[in-house]
Motif scaffolding. Structure first.
Motif, PDB file in Angstrom:
ATOM      1  N   TRP A  33      -7.365 -67.975 -55.414  1.00  0.00           N
ATOM      2  CA  TRP A  33      -7.771 -68.652 -56.648  1.00  0.00           C
ATOM      3  C   TRP A  33      -7.091 -70.014 -56.702  1.00  0.00           C
ATOM      4  CZ3 TRP A  33      -6.960 -63.916 -60.396  1.00  0.00           C
ATOM      5  CH2 TRP A  33      -8.195 -63.264 -60.579  1.00  0.00           C
ATOM      6  N   ASN A  34      -7.748 -70.960 -57.310  1.00  0.00           N
ATOM      7  CA  ASN A  34      -7.202 -72.317 -57.473  1.00  0.00           C
ATOM      8  C   ASN A  34      -6.723 -72.893 -56.132  1.00  0.00           C
ATOM      9  OD1 ASN A  34      -6.910 -74.201 -59.705  1.00  0.00           O
ATOM     10  ND2 ASN A  34      -4.729 -74.177 -59.266  1.00  0.00           N
TER      11      ASN A  34
ATOM     12  N   ASN B 274      -1.605 -78.781 -60.698  1.00  0.00           N
ATOM     13  CA  ASN B 274      -2.414 -77.588 -60.373  1.00  0.00           C
ATOM     14  C   ASN B 274      -3.193 -77.040 -61.567  1.00  0.00           C
ATOM     15  OD1 ASN B 274       0.111 -76.842 -61.368  1.00  0.00           O
ATOM     16  ND2 ASN B 274       0.220 -74.982 -60.133  1.00  0.00           N
ATOM     17  N   TYR B 275      -2.582 -77.137 -62.764  1.00  0.00           N
ATOM     18  CA  TYR B 275      -3.288 -76.805 -64.010  1.00  0.00           C
ATOM     19  C   TYR B 275      -3.010 -77.958 -64.962  1.00  0.00           C
ATOM     20  CZ  TYR B 275      -3.867 -72.163 -62.068  1.00  0.00           C
ATOM     21  OH  TYR B 275      -4.230 -71.120 -61.259  1.00  0.00           O
ATOM     22  N   PRO B 276      -3.602 -79.126 -64.730  1.00  0.00           N
ATOM     23  CA  PRO B 276      -3.118 -80.339 -65.404  1.00  0.00           C
ATOM     24  C   PRO B 276      -3.054 -80.228 -66.932  1.00  0.00           C
ATOM     25  CG  PRO B 276      -4.652 -80.910 -63.647  1.00  0.00           C
ATOM     26  CD  PRO B 276      -4.672 -79.410 -63.774  1.00  0.00           C
TER      27      PRO B 276
ATOM     28  N   MET C 247     -14.175 -82.602 -66.334  1.00  0.00           N
ATOM     29  CA  MET C 247     -13.199 -83.634 -65.999  1.00  0.00           C
ATOM     30  C   MET C 247     -12.065 -83.026 -65.149  1.00  0.00           C
ATOM     31  SD  MET C 247     -11.138 -85.857 -68.841  1.00  0.00           S
ATOM     32  CE  MET C 247     -12.500 -86.752 -69.536  1.00  0.00           C
ATOM     33  N   GLU C 248     -11.622 -81.836 -65.538  1.00  0.00           N
ATOM     34  CA  GLU C 248     -10.528 -81.175 -64.818  1.00  0.00           C
ATOM     35  C   GLU C 248     -10.954 -80.805 -63.392  1.00  0.00           C
ATOM     36  OE1 GLU C 248      -7.570 -81.367 -65.699  1.00  0.00           O
ATOM     37  OE2 GLU C 248      -6.733 -79.493 -66.446  1.00  0.00           O
ATOM     38  N   ALA C 249     -12.169 -80.292 -63.257  1.00  0.00           N
ATOM     39  CA  ALA C 249     -12.661 -79.895 -61.931  1.00  0.00           C
ATOM     40  C   ALA C 249     -12.814 -81.126 -61.033  1.00  0.00           C
ATOM     41  CB  ALA C 249     -13.992 -79.154 -62.066  1.00  0.00           C
ATOM     42  N   LEU C 250     -13.328 -82.202 -61.604  1.00  0.00           N
ATOM     43  CA  LEU C 250     -13.526 -83.445 -60.852  1.00  0.00           C
ATOM     44  C   LEU C 250     -12.195 -84.007 -60.361  1.00  0.00           C
ATOM     45  CD1 LEU C 250     -15.668 -85.768 -60.200  1.00  0.00           C
ATOM     46  CD2 LEU C 250     -14.813 -86.860 -62.293  1.00  0.00           C
ATOM     47  N   ASP C 251     -11.192 -83.972 -61.230  1.00  0.00           N
ATOM     48  CA  ASP C 251      -9.915 -84.615 -60.950  1.00  0.00           C
ATOM     49  C   ASP C 251      -9.029 -83.767 -60.030  1.00  0.00           C
ATOM     50  OD1 ASP C 251      -8.025 -86.590 -61.146  1.00  0.00           O
ATOM     51  OD2 ASP C 251      -7.374 -86.111 -63.172  1.00  0.00           O
ATOM     52  N   SER C 252      -9.029 -82.439 -60.239  1.00  0.00           N
ATOM     53  CA  SER C 252      -8.088 -81.571 -59.517  1.00  0.00           C
ATOM     54  C   SER C 252      -8.723 -80.865 -58.327  1.00  0.00           C
ATOM     55  CB  SER C 252      -7.535 -80.500 -60.466  1.00  0.00           C
ATOM     56  OG  SER C 252      -8.546 -79.551 -60.765  1.00  0.00           O
ATOM     57  N   GLY C 253     -10.049 -80.724 -58.320  1.00  0.00           N
ATOM     58  CA  GLY C 253     -10.727 -80.031 -57.229  1.00  0.00           C
ATOM     59  C   GLY C 253     -10.950 -78.549 -57.470  1.00  0.00           C
ATOM     60  N   LYS C 254     -10.498 -78.038 -58.628  1.00  0.00           N
ATOM     61  CA  LYS C 254     -10.684 -76.599 -58.850  1.00  0.00           C
ATOM     62  C   LYS C 254     -12.136 -76.296 -59.223  1.00  0.00           C
ATOM     63  CE  LYS C 254      -7.628 -76.402 -62.119  1.00  0.00           C
ATOM     64  NZ  LYS C 254      -6.612 -75.483 -62.579  1.00  0.00           N
ATOM     65  N   PRO C 255     -12.634 -75.109 -58.856  1.00  0.00           N
ATOM     66  CA  PRO C 255     -14.018 -74.760 -59.200  1.00  0.00           C
ATOM     67  C   PRO C 255     -14.244 -74.788 -60.715  1.00  0.00           C
ATOM     68  CG  PRO C 255     -13.106 -73.173 -57.635  1.00  0.00           C
ATOM     69  CD  PRO C 255     -11.974 -74.046 -58.086  1.00  0.00           C
ATOM     70  N   ILE C 256     -15.432 -75.217 -61.115  1.00  0.00           N
ATOM     71  CA  ILE C 256     -15.737 -75.396 -62.533  1.00  0.00           C
ATOM     72  C   ILE C 256     -15.512 -74.110 -63.338  1.00  0.00           C
ATOM     73  CG2 ILE C 256     -18.251 -75.082 -62.072  1.00  0.00           C
ATOM     74  CD1 ILE C 256     -16.744 -77.320 -64.834  1.00  0.00           C
ATOM     75  N   ALA C 257     -15.822 -72.947 -62.737  1.00  0.00           N
ATOM     76  CA  ALA C 257     -15.632 -71.689 -63.481  1.00  0.00           C
ATOM     77  C   ALA C 257     -14.150 -71.497 -63.818  1.00  0.00           C
ATOM     78  CB  ALA C 257     -16.137 -70.503 -62.671  1.00  0.00           C
ATOM     79  N   GLU C 258     -13.268 -71.846 -62.893  1.00  0.00           N
ATOM     80  CA  GLU C 258     -11.833 -71.707 -63.154  1.00  0.00           C
ATOM     81  C   GLU C 258     -11.368 -72.759 -64.162  1.00  0.00           C
ATOM     82  OE1 GLU C 258      -9.222 -70.978 -59.801  1.00  0.00           O
ATOM     83  OE2 GLU C 258     -10.884 -70.179 -58.619  1.00  0.00           O
ATOM     84  N   ALA C 259     -11.959 -73.957 -64.073  1.00  0.00           N
ATOM     85  CA  ALA C 259     -11.595 -75.006 -65.032  1.00  0.00           C
ATOM     86  C   ALA C 259     -11.979 -74.584 -66.453  1.00  0.00           C
ATOM     87  CB  ALA C 259     -12.276 -76.322 -64.664  1.00  0.00           C
ATOM     88  N   ARG C 260     -13.125 -73.909 -66.604  1.00  0.00           N
ATOM     89  CA  ARG C 260     -13.527 -73.435 -67.944  1.00  0.00           C
ATOM     90  C   ARG C 260     -12.515 -72.436 -68.487  1.00  0.00           C
ATOM     91  NH1 ARG C 260     -19.186 -72.926 -65.658  1.00  0.00           N
ATOM     92  NH2 ARG C 260     -20.143 -74.916 -66.234  1.00  0.00           N
ATOM     93  N   ASP C 261     -12.028 -71.543 -67.613  1.00  0.00           N
ATOM     94  CA  ASP C 261     -11.008 -70.575 -68.056  1.00  0.00           C
ATOM     95  C   ASP C 261      -9.734 -71.306 -68.496  1.00  0.00           C
ATOM     96  OD1 ASP C 261     -12.731 -68.544 -67.419  1.00  0.00           O
ATOM     97  OD2 ASP C 261     -11.730 -67.994 -65.542  1.00  0.00           O
ATOM     98  N   ASP C 262      -9.345 -72.322 -67.727  1.00  0.00           N
ATOM     99  CA  ASP C 262      -8.138 -73.089 -68.091  1.00  0.00           C
ATOM    100  C   ASP C 262      -8.287 -73.698 -69.483  1.00  0.00           C
ATOM    101  OD1 ASP C 262      -7.457 -72.641 -65.442  1.00  0.00           O
ATOM    102  OD2 ASP C 262      -7.202 -74.766 -64.935  1.00  0.00           O
ATOM    103  N   ILE C 263      -9.448 -74.324 -69.732  1.00  0.00           N
ATOM    104  CA  ILE C 263      -9.625 -75.035 -71.011  1.00  0.00           C
ATOM    105  C   ILE C 263      -9.654 -74.047 -72.178  1.00  0.00           C
ATOM    106  CG2 ILE C 263     -11.099 -76.627 -72.326  1.00  0.00           C
ATOM    107  CD1 ILE C 263      -9.643 -77.881 -69.833  1.00  0.00           C
ATOM    108  N   ALA C 264     -10.232 -72.866 -71.955  1.00  0.00           N
ATOM    109  CA  ALA C 264     -10.203 -71.841 -73.008  1.00  0.00           C
ATOM    110  C   ALA C 264      -8.752 -71.463 -73.321  1.00  0.00           C
ATOM    111  CB  ALA C 264     -10.997 -70.609 -72.571  1.00  0.00           C
TER     112      ALA C 264
END
Ligand code: NAI
Ligand code: MG
Length: 483
Positions: free
Chosen positions: A279-280, A153-155, A90-107
């Motif tokens: 990055w991002n 940027n990091y919603p 959801m974060e990658a879709l909404d913000s445009g960040k690569p999925i690998a970076e979105a996974r790090d954010d959610i962790a």
């Protein structure tokens, strides 16, 4: 499918009172993926009243035993883990960040709740010595109703940092998510209420800054505003908060220096310098966008950085191979392209990456990584925050010279230093007027350590114990013991 998002006020999910909605766009394609309530002052007012009741009436939340508050946050961490892949997509879709970076954010979001869940039972006061005739008791109390105004940027992470610390401290909360990326922030109340948070403690109201953010800052019923975003809006918020003498924490922008000395591990310094601004998509407040390189290795370093920029894979954020997505919005793309046009006039274009070729992405807001070389510290592209994948490279010769140049900027958020000389590293780190210094690394912001800016990069600190302190008041209780 276009999703219909709703506000979360005192438990239920609601429309804006006037029925207004705005569109939420997938920045990789330009397609509308959702609509969200375009909330105005009356909606915000109801959210504030709910948070006020949850704080004042029977002290629901601040009166909840600390261990119960802590457990709710720990359970929220588990729920974020359970939902992590869905939230990352959801974060990658909404913000445009690569999925690998979105996974790090959610962790990190999950860990934020875990970390502050632990703090809930460890907030303590003090008993300073005041002589035999009295007893002084210093207690820490929640500041009250807190408002969070957050950027795109990091919603979810930007919101979670504030919400987790505030709830651990015993505050109740109204969150105004960024209008560009509201999706994951609206998951927060679901997660926390599943974890056991009573209704009204966390309220989320979507909308624009001037219509939904400003009434939060102006309200006499809000005790504190925690803002992350642009310097300009930070100034507006501070002025408005003055009317009610609200507490403010401001996390603003930067133009962070990244200093590469000739004695650095060359490969690590090149890779790290590039990651620090690519990055991002470079949409990082602490991006190392002013890259100072010692003259002795300048040509080699520039060539290696240009090579790195050409290898960045722009593409669909949801594809695993993508290493750079689109910028968050058309406005941000236009803004960054304006700076690139200025750079073309002021400096030398040393490298530019490739746009994605996939026709599905032709409406996306992609800007390839761009490196400007042979720059000086007084250029527009060296002074102003661009907030995109644009690196400005400046040569230097002396240590004193680079320290002076690095400090010669209105911002003071972060800095990176690359060298094998430990004495030089520490000496330069101490001389820089910034809130975070990385030595032989970049962009680490561990939840346990304080984060924030010197100078015009902000006021106050988030994360770590300091992030909790910003949601606490100090009360002194003085007991007379003398006859
Ligand atoms: P912004 O500062 O306008 O928006 C951040 C948040 O503040 C959003 O939730 C917005 O709705 C809210 N806001 C805007 N005006 C407000 C007002 N008058 N009262 C209360 N709330 C208000 O940032 P924007 O327009 O998205 O980006 C512009 C530039 O800001 C970027 O290019 C970048 O340079 C910088 N920025 C810095 C960030 C950081 O992490 N420090 C994050 C986002 C943007
Ligand atoms: Mg704005």
């Amino acid at each position: 499918m276009v999703e219909t998002l709703r506000n979360h006020i005192d438990g239920p999910w609601e429309e804006a009172a006037d029925g207004g909605r705005f569109e939420v766009v997938n920045p990789a394609t330009g397609e509308v993926i959702a609509t969200a309530p375009d909330s105005k002052a009356p909606d915000v007012e109801r959210a504030i009243d709910a948070a006020r009741r949850a704080f004042d009436e029977g002290m629901w939340w601040p009166g909840t035993p600390e261990r119960e508050r802590g457990r709710i946050l720990l359970r929220a961490a588990e729920i974020v883990h359970r939902e992590s892949e869905r939230l990352a997509r959801m974060e990658a879709l909404d913000s445009g960040k690569p999925i690998a970076e979105a996974r790090d954010d959610i962790a990190e979001v999950a860990y934020c709740f875990e970390y502050y869940g632990g703090w809930a039972t460890k907030i303590r006061g003090d008993v300073p010595p005041v002589g035999p005739e009295a007893l002084s008791i210093v207690v820490k109390e929640p500041v009250g109703v807190a408002a969070g105004i957050t950027p795109w940027n990091y919603p979810l992470l930007q919101a979670a940092q504030k919400v987790a610390a505030a709830l651990a401290a015993g505050c109740t909360f109204v969150l105004k998510p960024p209008e560009q990326t509201p999706l994951t922030c609206l998951e927060l109340p679901k997660i926390l209420e599943e974890a056991g948070l009573p209704p009204g403690v966390l309220n989320v109201v979507t909308g624009f800054g001037e219509t939904a953010g400003a009434p939060l800052v102006a309200s006499p019923k809000v005790d504190k505003v925690s803002f992350t975003g642009s310097k300009e809006v930070g100034q507006i918020i501070m002025r408005s908060a003055a009317d009610t003498l609200k507490r403010v924490t401001l996390e603003l922008g930067g133009k962070s220096p990244n200093i590469v000395f000739a004695d650095a591990d060359f490969a690590a310094a090149v890779e790290g310098s590039c990651n620090g601004v690519f990055w991002n998509q470079g949409e990082i407040c602490s991006a190392g966008s002013r890259v100072f390189v010692e003259r002795r290795i300048y040509d080699d370093a520039l060539a290696a950085m240009a090579e790195h920029a050409r290898k960045v894979r722009l593409g669909d954020p949801l594809e695993e191979a993508t290493t750079m997505g689109p910028l968050v919005s058309r406005e941000q793309r236009d803004r960054v392209e304006r700076y690139i046009a200025i750079g073309m006039e002021e400096a030398r274009l040393a490298a530019q990456g490739e746009r994605p070729t996939d026709p599905r992405l032709s409406g996306g807001y992609f800007v390839p990584p761009t490196i400007f070389a042979d720059a000086t510290n007084d250029l527009t592209i060296a002074r102003e925050e661009i907030f995109g994948p644009v690196m400005t490279v400046i040569p230097f010769t002396e240590v004193e010279e680079v320290v002076r140049l690095a400090n010669d900027n209105e911002y003071g958020l972060a800095a990176a230093i690359w060298t094998r000389d430990i004495t030089k590293a520490i000496t330069v780190a101490r001389a820089l007027r910034v809130g975070t210094v990385w030595i032989n690394g970049t962009q680490a912001a561990p939840v346990e350590a304080p984060w924030g800016g010197y100078k015009r990069s902000g006021i106050g600190r988030e994360l770590g114990e300091a992030g909790l302190e910003d949601f606490l008041e100090t009360k002194h209780v003085y007991v007379e013991l003398g006859g």
